[in-house]
Enzyme design. Structure first.
Site, PDB file in Angstrom:
ATOM      1  N   ARG A  80       7.013   5.842 -10.226  1.00 42.86           N
ATOM      2  CA  ARG A  80       7.013   6.960 -11.174  1.00 42.86           C
ATOM      3  C   ARG A  80       8.182   6.887 -12.144  1.00 42.86           C
ATOM      4  NH1 ARG A  80       6.613  11.953  -6.944  1.00 42.86           N
ATOM      5  NH2 ARG A  80       5.131  10.953  -5.552  1.00 42.86           N
TER       6      ARG A  80
ATOM      7  N   GLU B 176       8.910   4.250   0.914  1.00 42.57           N
ATOM      8  CA  GLU B 176       7.877   4.010  -0.092  1.00 42.57           C
ATOM      9  C   GLU B 176       8.500   4.405  -1.433  1.00 42.57           C
ATOM     10  OE1 GLU B 176       4.052   6.466  -1.704  1.00 42.57           O
ATOM     11  OE2 GLU B 176       4.213   6.310   0.469  1.00 42.57           O
TER      12      GLU B 176
ATOM     13  N   LYS C 174      -4.390   6.746   2.780  1.00 45.97           N
ATOM     14  CA  LYS C 174      -3.536   7.896   2.495  1.00 45.97           C
ATOM     15  C   LYS C 174      -4.457   9.089   2.250  1.00 45.97           C
ATOM     16  CE  LYS C 174      -0.150   9.407  -0.954  1.00 45.97           C
ATOM     17  NZ  LYS C 174       0.871   8.925  -1.884  1.00 45.97           N
TER      18      LYS C 174
END
Length: 185
Positions: free
Chosen positions: A36, A32, A120
């Site tokens: 960012r 994943e 999640k």
């Protein structure tokens, strides 16, 4: 679905090979790659092209533009720290798995309304960990969770033993894989 989902932060594109090779050498075929950093889209594109046998997704996707960018780059799944209705709609239209961050009953109900049954759970350690997941599973037996944040080698087996855990997410997989690769040199 992969049971282990490494959260990968790529600060410079040239780190991609080292990190993904280390993960593969550790038997992990999933990554994943987080949105960012400035090179996230390029890293996903590179990973999809050069690591075709790996399940490459995009993480920390917080809006429709990032989702579109990630999908154009070839991401095979999308993960968010929270739930974005816009991102959910884009993923549904394109038949791409979307794992939004959901920690409250209200957020889980919103995800269910959007047709999402795997979420999640982030940050897991802050929101009650496995105890909270077990409590949330009672009213939501159809939901599976991907706990991330505060899951590590000391508690991963407890989480994986719970049948409502779809997978475990974490950056510690990357750290371990890189340490193992360095030790083998």
């Amino acid at each position: 679905m992969d049971k282990l989902i490494p959260v990968v932060v790529i600060k410079e594109l040239n780190e991609t090979d080292k990190i993904l090779t280390a993960l593969k050498n550790s038997g992990i075929n999933c990554a994943e790659i987080t949105f960012r950093t400035a090179c996230a889209k390029e890293a996903i594109e590179y990973a999809v092209k050069n690591y075709a046998d790996m399940n490459i997704g995009a993480g920390t996707v917080i809006n429709a533009k990032q989702c579109e960018d990630a999908l154009k780059a070839g991401a095979k799944f999308i993960v968010s720290p929270g739930l974005s209705v816009e991102v959910a709609k884009i993923c549904k239209e394109r038949n791409i798995m979307y794992y939004p961050g959901c920690v409250t009953p209200t957020e889980i109900m919103q995800a269910l309304d959007l047709g999402i049954t795997t979420v999640k759970f982030f940050p897991a350690n802050v929101y009650g960990g496995l105890k909270a997941l077990k409590a949330l599973s009672a009213p939501f037996p159809q939901v599976k969770f991907i706990p991330t944040g505060g899951v590590d080698r000391s508690n991963i087996d407890e989480f994986l033993a719970f049948d409502k855990i779809a997978a475990i997410g974490g950056s510690f997989f990357v750290k371990e894989a890189l340490e193992k690769m360095e030790a083998e040199k």
